[in-house]
Design a protein around this motif. Structure first.
Motif, PDB file in Angstrom:
ATOM      1  N   HIS A  95       0.842  -1.196   0.000  1.00  0.00           N
ATOM      2  CA  HIS A  95       0.000   0.000   0.000  1.00  0.00           C
ATOM      3  C   HIS A  95       0.876   1.244   0.000  1.00  0.00           C
ATOM      4  N   SER A  96       0.572   2.193  -0.873  1.00  0.00           N
ATOM      5  CA  SER A  96       1.227   3.494  -0.899  1.00  0.00           C
ATOM      6  C   SER A  96       2.739   3.328  -1.019  1.00  0.00           C
ATOM      7  N   ILE A 119      -1.229  -0.743  -4.349  1.00  0.00           N
ATOM      8  CA  ILE A 119      -2.445  -0.002  -4.008  1.00  0.00           C
ATOM      9  C   ILE A 119      -2.078   1.456  -3.750  1.00  0.00           C
ATOM     10  N   GLY A 120      -2.516   2.345  -4.626  1.00  0.00           N
ATOM     11  CA  GLY A 120      -2.202   3.767  -4.466  1.00  0.00           C
ATOM     12  C   GLY A 120      -0.716   4.066  -4.489  1.00  0.00           C
ATOM     13  N   PRO A 121       0.036   3.498  -5.449  1.00  0.00           N
ATOM     14  CA  PRO A 121       1.485   3.737  -5.473  1.00  0.00           C
ATOM     15  C   PRO A 121       1.835   5.128  -5.975  1.00  0.00           C
ATOM     16  N   THR A 208      10.515  -6.141 -13.647  1.00  0.00           N
ATOM     17  CA  THR A 208      10.268  -7.295 -14.516  1.00  0.00           C
ATOM     18  C   THR A 208       9.135  -8.173 -13.993  1.00  0.00           C
ATOM     19  N   VAL A 209       8.687  -7.925 -12.782  1.00  0.00           N
ATOM     20  CA  VAL A 209       7.626  -8.740 -12.182  1.00  0.00           C
ATOM     21  C   VAL A 209       6.266  -8.205 -12.628  1.00  0.00           C
ATOM     22  N   PRO A 210       5.369  -9.053 -13.141  1.00  0.00           N
ATOM     23  CA  PRO A 210       4.027  -8.595 -13.540  1.00  0.00           C
ATOM     24  C   PRO A 210       3.332  -7.875 -12.393  1.00  0.00           C
ATOM     25  N   SER A 211       2.668  -6.772 -12.712  1.00  0.00           N
ATOM     26  CA  SER A 211       2.144  -5.901 -11.661  1.00  0.00           C
ATOM     27  C   SER A 211       0.705  -5.466 -11.904  1.00  0.00           C
ATOM     28  N   LEU A 212      -0.033  -5.361 -10.805  1.00  0.00           N
ATOM     29  CA  LEU A 212      -1.378  -4.789 -10.805  1.00  0.00           C
ATOM     30  C   LEU A 212      -1.333  -3.471 -10.045  1.00  0.00           C
ATOM     31  N   ILE A 213      -1.877  -2.427 -10.650  1.00  0.00           N
ATOM     32  CA  ILE A 213      -1.953  -1.110 -10.000  1.00  0.00           C
ATOM     33  C   ILE A 213      -3.409  -0.821  -9.691  1.00  0.00           C
ATOM     34  N   LEU A 214      -3.727  -0.628  -8.438  1.00  0.00           N
ATOM     35  CA  LEU A 214      -5.081  -0.274  -8.025  1.00  0.00           C
ATOM     36  C   LEU A 214      -5.108   1.213  -7.693  1.00  0.00           C
TER      37      LEU A 214
END
Length: 281
Positions: A95-96, A119-121, A208-214
């Motif tokens: 988070h953040s 989450i909220g980066p 390089t790591v697959p990422s999800l941005i919320l």
């Protein structure tokens, strides 16, 4: 040594799954902020929770002002935990500022992580016109640090309200305020300086790591433009805009947070990890 690390960061492990998932708090928070979200993953994952040194029930004797003057010190602690627990291909949920700590950890040891969930980066909170809008002028952040030093309780009240930005959920604001107030003001101020004046923009394209941005709606701390920027810079990333408002959806909107993370991981699993190390196959 491994046991020392687990005590240092108050590491808690629960759950029944084969794959592990580690939850990294945001600034001024401890592992308890993840309770609603983490519990939802305990059936399918080995859930790992921890506190940063200086927060929660971590070992305060381990606090080193030089080490924790930058986010790299916190990233090293994450890597220490992964090593102590012999983790591989772990889902990292941050988070953040916890998201950027995960980014830095993944750059050093990508083999520890299968996916990053942010989450909220924000890689940089400062505005850098004309090409980057982080949300804050330098004078605003310096004023924030100054208020922490002169009136910590007043700062905790004000900042908790700014972070949540959600009048309909006053209990979340109070929970954040309590956590801020339970942290040593000197340690909190140093963490704030490390977080709010960091610039990790150049690190994003190396992930390089697959990422999800919320990305939350109406997030004052990490505006929508920042979420878009993170998505554009990280090669193998997906951006989801949340209905949740404010900056702490894992606390204010845990159901939506859980659903989106589950959906992302299930789709990645079903697709047989279509995106691996930034390459589409």
């Amino acid at each position: 040594m491994d046991q020392d690390i687990l005590v240092r960061n108050n590491v808690k492990v629960k759950g029944q799954g084969r794959q592990s998932i580690i939850f990294s708090p945001g600034f001024g928070c401890d592992q308890t902020v993840w309770k609603s979200v983490a519990d939802a993953f305990s059936k399918d994952y080995q859930v790992i929770l921890f506190d940063y040194v200086g927060s929660g029930h971590s070992d305060l004797r381990a606090y080193d002002s030089k080490k924790y003057s930058s986010l790299h010190g916190y990233a090293q602690d994450v890597l220490d935990i992964c090593s102590a627990l012999d983790l591989k291909e772990t889902v990292f949920v941050g988070h953040s500022v916890g998201s950027m700590i995960g980014v830095l950890a993944s750059l050093r040891h990508p083999e520890y992580f299968s996916h990053l969930v942010m989450i909220g980066p924000s890689p940089c909170y400062l505005n850098d016109p004309p090409h980057y809008f982080g949300g804050f002028q330098k004078e605003e952040l310096l004023g924030l640090i100054d208020m922490m030093e002169k009136n910590y309780i007043g700062w905790a009240n004000m900042f908790a309200q700014t972070v949540t930005n959600n009048p309909e959920r006053p209990e979340v604001k109070l929970q954040l305020e309590e956590r801020f107030c339970s942290t040593d003001p000197i340690i909190a101020r140093q963490f704030a300086e490390a977080a709010f004046f960091a610039d990790n923009r150049d690190d994003l394209k190396k992930v390089t790591v697959p990422s999800l941005i919320l990305q939350c709606s109406n997030d004052i701390i990490a505006p929508a433009a920042v979420g878009e920027y993170v998505h554009q810079e990280i090669p193998a990333s997906i951006l989801k805009i949340m209905e949740a408002t404010g900056h702490c959806p894992h606390m204010s909107h845990p159901e939506e947070t859980i659903r989106l993370i589950h959906q992302y991981l299930e789709e990645a699993s079903t697709a047989g990890s279509l995106v691996v190390r930034g390459v589409t196959i």
